[in-house]
Design an enzyme around this catalytic site. Structure first.
Site, short mmCIF file in Angstrom:
data_model
loop_
_atom_site.label_atom_id
_atom_site.label_comp_id
_atom_site.label_asym_id
_atom_site.label_seq_id
_atom_site.Cartn_x
_atom_site.Cartn_y
_atom_site.Cartn_z
N TYR A 75 -44.05 84.99 67.50
CA TYR A 75 -43.98 85.05 68.90
C TYR A 75 -42.64 84.47 69.62
O TYR A 75 -41.76 85.12 70.11
CB TYR A 75 -45.03 84.13 69.40
CG TYR A 75 -44.72 83.70 70.92
CD1 TYR A 75 -45.06 84.60 72.05
CD2 TYR A 75 -44.65 82.35 71.30
CE1 TYR A 75 -44.71 84.13 73.23
CE2 TYR A 75 -44.18 81.93 72.62
CZ TYR A 75 -44.14 82.84 73.52
OH TYR A 75 -44.16 82.36 74.76
N LYS A 95 -39.27 86.21 71.69
CA LYS A 95 -39.08 85.60 72.70
C LYS A 95 -37.45 85.27 72.73
O LYS A 95 -36.83 85.73 73.49
CB LYS A 95 -39.80 84.35 73.40
CG LYS A 95 -41.19 84.78 73.70
CD LYS A 95 -41.59 85.49 74.83
CE LYS A 95 -41.08 84.80 76.24
NZ LYS A 95 -41.38 85.77 77.29
N THR A 124 -39.19 80.79 76.95
CA THR A 124 -39.93 79.44 76.49
C THR A 124 -39.40 78.56 75.98
O THR A 124 -38.22 78.89 75.01
CB THR A 124 -41.32 80.22 75.71
OG1 THR A 124 -41.78 78.98 75.08
CG2 THR A 124 -40.64 81.03 74.37
N ASP A 125 -39.67 77.45 75.72
CA ASP A 125 -39.02 76.44 75.14
C ASP A 125 -39.04 76.46 73.77
O ASP A 125 -38.13 75.94 72.73
CB ASP A 125 -39.41 74.99 75.50
CG ASP A 125 -40.69 74.72 75.04
OD1 ASP A 125 -41.70 75.75 74.62
OD2 ASP A 125 -41.35 73.46 75.39
N GLU A 126 -40.17 77.35 73.19
CA GLU A 126 -40.14 77.50 71.77
C GLU A 126 -38.84 78.22 71.13
O GLU A 126 -39.12 78.37 69.83
CB GLU A 126 -41.58 78.51 71.49
CG GLU A 126 -42.74 77.47 71.79
CD GLU A 126 -44.05 78.08 71.31
OE1 GLU A 126 -44.13 78.98 70.19
OE2 GLU A 126 -45.23 77.73 71.81
P1 NAD Z 1 -50.48 85.81 79.46
O1 NAD Z 1 -50.94 86.04 77.98
O2 NAD Z 1 -51.80 85.04 80.22
O3 NAD Z 1 -50.27 86.98 80.45
C1 NAD Z 1 -49.53 88.06 79.94
C2 NAD Z 1 -49.68 89.29 80.93
O4 NAD Z 1 -48.78 90.24 80.40
C3 NAD Z 1 -51.19 89.86 80.88
O5 NAD Z 1 -51.64 90.06 82.16
C4 NAD Z 1 -51.03 91.12 80.00
O6 NAD Z 1 -52.03 92.07 80.71
C5 NAD Z 1 -49.49 91.45 80.55
N1 NAD Z 1 -48.85 92.49 79.36
C6 NAD Z 1 -48.95 92.29 78.00
N2 NAD Z 1 -48.27 93.27 77.69
C7 NAD Z 1 -47.83 94.00 78.36
C8 NAD Z 1 -46.99 95.24 78.79
N3 NAD Z 1 -46.54 95.89 77.63
N4 NAD Z 1 -46.78 95.84 79.74
C9 NAD Z 1 -47.26 95.25 81.06
N5 NAD Z 1 -47.83 94.28 80.93
C10 NAD Z 1 -48.26 93.26 79.98
O7 NAD Z 1 -49.33 84.98 79.58
P2 NAD Z 1 -48.83 83.70 80.37
O8 NAD Z 1 -49.07 82.52 79.48
O9 NAD Z 1 -49.28 83.75 81.63
O10 NAD Z 1 -47.24 83.73 80.07
C11 NAD Z 1 -46.23 84.40 80.97
C12 NAD Z 1 -44.87 84.44 80.37
O11 NAD Z 1 -44.65 83.10 80.24
C13 NAD Z 1 -45.02 84.86 79.08
O12 NAD Z 1 -43.50 85.58 78.82
C14 NAD Z 1 -44.61 83.81 77.99
O13 NAD Z 1 -43.90 84.14 76.93
C15 NAD Z 1 -44.27 82.74 79.04
N6 NAD Z 1 -44.39 81.13 78.92
C16 NAD Z 1 -45.78 80.98 78.70
C17 NAD Z 1 -45.83 79.51 78.39
C18 NAD Z 1 -47.55 79.27 78.49
O14 NAD Z 1 -47.71 78.18 78.43
N7 NAD Z 1 -48.28 79.92 78.76
C19 NAD Z 1 -44.94 78.68 78.52
C20 NAD Z 1 -43.58 79.10 78.38
C21 NAD Z 1 -43.35 80.49 78.60
O1 DAU Z 2 -44.16 75.70 74.65
C1 DAU Z 2 -44.34 77.05 75.37
C2 DAU Z 2 -45.38 77.73 74.76
O2 DAU Z 2 -46.79 76.98 74.87
C3 DAU Z 2 -45.34 79.23 75.42
O3 DAU Z 2 -44.46 79.86 75.10
C4 DAU Z 2 -46.85 79.90 74.77
O4 DAU Z 2 -46.85 81.23 75.25
C5 DAU Z 2 -47.93 79.06 75.02
O5 DAU Z 2 -48.98 79.54 74.09
C6 DAU Z 2 -47.89 77.64 74.48
O6 DAU Z 2 -47.67 77.71 72.81
P1 DAU Z 2 -48.57 76.57 72.05
O7 DAU Z 2 -48.74 77.30 70.67
O8 DAU Z 2 -47.84 75.41 72.25
O9 DAU Z 2 -49.83 76.70 72.86
P2 DAU Z 2 -51.41 76.43 72.28
O10 DAU Z 2 -52.35 76.24 73.55
O11 DAU Z 2 -51.92 77.63 71.43
O12 DAU Z 2 -51.40 74.91 71.32
C7 DAU Z 2 -50.76 73.89 72.00
C8 DAU Z 2 -51.07 72.85 70.87
O13 DAU Z 2 -52.51 72.79 70.52
C9 DAU Z 2 -50.46 73.27 69.52
O14 DAU Z 2 -49.80 72.21 68.82
C10 DAU Z 2 -51.66 73.83 68.71
C11 DAU Z 2 -52.68 72.98 69.03
N1 DAU Z 2 -54.12 73.66 69.05
C12 DAU Z 2 -54.19 74.99 69.67
C13 DAU Z 2 -55.32 75.58 69.82
C14 DAU Z 2 -55.33 76.94 70.61
C15 DAU Z 2 -55.30 73.23 68.54
O15 DAU Z 2 -55.06 71.99 67.81
N2 DAU Z 2 -56.27 73.85 68.51
C16 DAU Z 2 -56.54 75.04 69.01
O16 DAU Z 2 -57.50 75.56 68.94
#
Ligand code: NAD
Ligand code: DAU
Length: 337
Positions: free
Chosen positions: A151, A155, A126-128
């Site tokens: 988190y 990562k 992730t970019d985080e």
């Molecule tokens: P998500 O939370 O929707 O899904 C995670 C999945 O992993 C789920 O199906 C869960 O059951 C499975 N899981 C969790 N723990 C496990 C374990 N111990 N063994 C096997 N499976 C397990 O997450 P997502 O949003 O789909 O993110 C997927 C990946 O992309 C993650 O690694 C996250 O860090 C990365 N990522 C997500 C975002 C985003 O915006 N959602 C952005 C950047 C990177």
């Molecule tokens: O940047 C990549 C990341 O983006 C991933 O690595 C993470 O897995 C993914 O969860 C996401 O993280 P964020 O914290 O940026 O996403 P989130 O949707 O939780 O929040 C997006 C923005 O919105 C953040 O500035 C917080 C704000 N927010 C979020 C929620 C859930 C609110 O203002 N209200 C809310 O209820």
């Protein structure tokens, strides 16, 4: 036929990736290992669960013997690790499981990849991991890691382990670091689906702080094509940022959602800020564009419209998700708002 182990393939991005591979690649077996935590939902893959090229395995990436057995049984030649605890807010209320899955789980997969001589290990990061930006600049692959939340610290730890396994034992790896994803099948704890769900129910939309935090939005299908491109074409040992060039303040995104749903802006409610909230993320994705020829297929406006329409067309999916543990989680995060 190639054989890939996809972890976390029942989650949001993982299930979109599995769907894409099974729909577009005829010559690939997908072994899908997922623990089915609160975020894993097999309904995401309903029509693919019994698909010939798909083997779903309910299990934990921390289970080394299971991972090794799957590699042997299905002659796995690549691992794509999506499995993670992914929600920043949850990492603030309970960080331990983030270390177990995101760090120890990745370590387990790396040990199996090393011992079984896996051809490629793709770590979906992730970019985080880069921390927060001020008003100017973008993250490049050379930006030092400076994670701020439990988190992102988990990562970043995993990223360091992946590089260490490459350096020490020659495990052939790539790391992808993408910005905020949105699209179909996203669990309604993240900003966009949470706001869509609340607006549909005429509930308040909880905006953290001043709502001017900036995220760089990437349509999930475009993230999946980028990960596939890396798997197919990237030289081992390279790291790629993936982003959609769509920087938006949270309030702007929320107002676009309200406008498309025909709901009033009076639903917006400012709530207590997230502790340690990163102000701005922005991705420089020129490396993957220049070196691998990847580019996003949709603008943010198109992607958001498709996403909202998907939620409108899949109210049963949303109702099923909202009715489970999510309700309890919602109460602890937001009370009765
Ligand atoms: P998500 O939370 O929707 O899904 C995670 C999945 O992993 C789920 O199906 C869960 O059951 C499975 N899981 C969790 N723990 C496990 C374990 N111990 N063994 C096997 N499976 C397990 O997450 P997502 O949003 O789909 O993110 C997927 C990946 O992309 C993650 O690694 C996250 O860090 C990365 N990522 C997500 C975002 C985003 O915006 N959602 C952005 C950047 C990177
Ligand atoms: O940047 C990549 C990341 O983006 C991933 O690595 C993470 O897995 C993914 O969860 C996401 O993280 P964020 O914290 O940026 O996403 P989130 O949707 O939780 O929040 C997006 C923005 O919105 C953040 O500035 C917080 C704000 N927010 C979020 C929620 C859930 C609110 O203002 N209200 C809310 O209820």
């Amino acid at each position: 036929m190639r054989s890939i182990l996809v972890t976390g393939g029942a989650g949001f991005i993982g299930s979109n990736f599995v769907r894409m591979v099974l729909s577009e690649e005829t010559d690939c077996l997908v072994v899908n290992l997922d623990k089915l935590t609160y975020a894993g939902n097999l309904e995401n893959l309903a029509e693919f669960v019994s698909y010939d090229n798909h083997r779903f395995v309910h299990g934990d990436i921390c289970d080394g013997p299971l991972v090794e057995r799957l590699i042997d049984e299905y002659r796995v030649d690549a691992i794509v690790n999506f499995a993670a605890e992914s929600h920043v807010d949850r990492s603030i209320t309970g960080p331990k499981v983030f270390i177990e899955t995101n760090v120890a789980g990745t370590l387990t997969l790396l040990e199996a990849a090393r011992d079984k001589h896996i051809g490629r290990f793709i770590q979906v990061s992730t970019d985080e991991v880069y921390g927060a930006l001020g008003p100017e600049g973008k993250f490049t692959e050379k930006t030092p890691l400076s994670p701020n939340s439990p988190y992102s610290a988990s990562k970043a730890s995993a990223d360091h382990l992946v590089c260490a396994f490459g350096h020490t034992w020659g495990v052939p790896y790539n790391i992808t670091r993408c910005s905020n994803n949105y699209g179909p099948y996203q669990f309604p704890e993240k900003l966009i689906p949470l706001m869509i769900n609340n607006a549909l129910q005429d509930r308040d939309l909880p905006v953290y702080g001043d709502g001017l935090y900036v995220r760089d939005w990437l349509y999930v299908y475009d993230h999946c094509t980028a990960v596939w491109r890396v798997l197919e074409q990237a030289p081992a040992g390279e790291i790629y940022n993936i982003g959609g060039c769509n920087e938006k303040a949270n309030l702007e995104v929320i107002k676009l959602i309200l406008a498309r749903l025909g709901k009033p802006e009076t639903l917006v409610r400012y709530v207590k800020d997230r502790p340690g909230h990163d102000r701005r993320y922005a991705i420089d994705a020129s490396k993957i564009m220049d070196e691998l020829g990847w580019k996003p297929s949709v603008t943010f406006e198109e992607g958001l419209a498709r996403t909202i329409d998907w939620y409108l067309g899949n109210t049963k999916w949303l109702a099923n998700v909202v009715s489970g543990d999510y309700q309890k989680y919602y109460e602890t995060m937001y009370g009765s708002r």
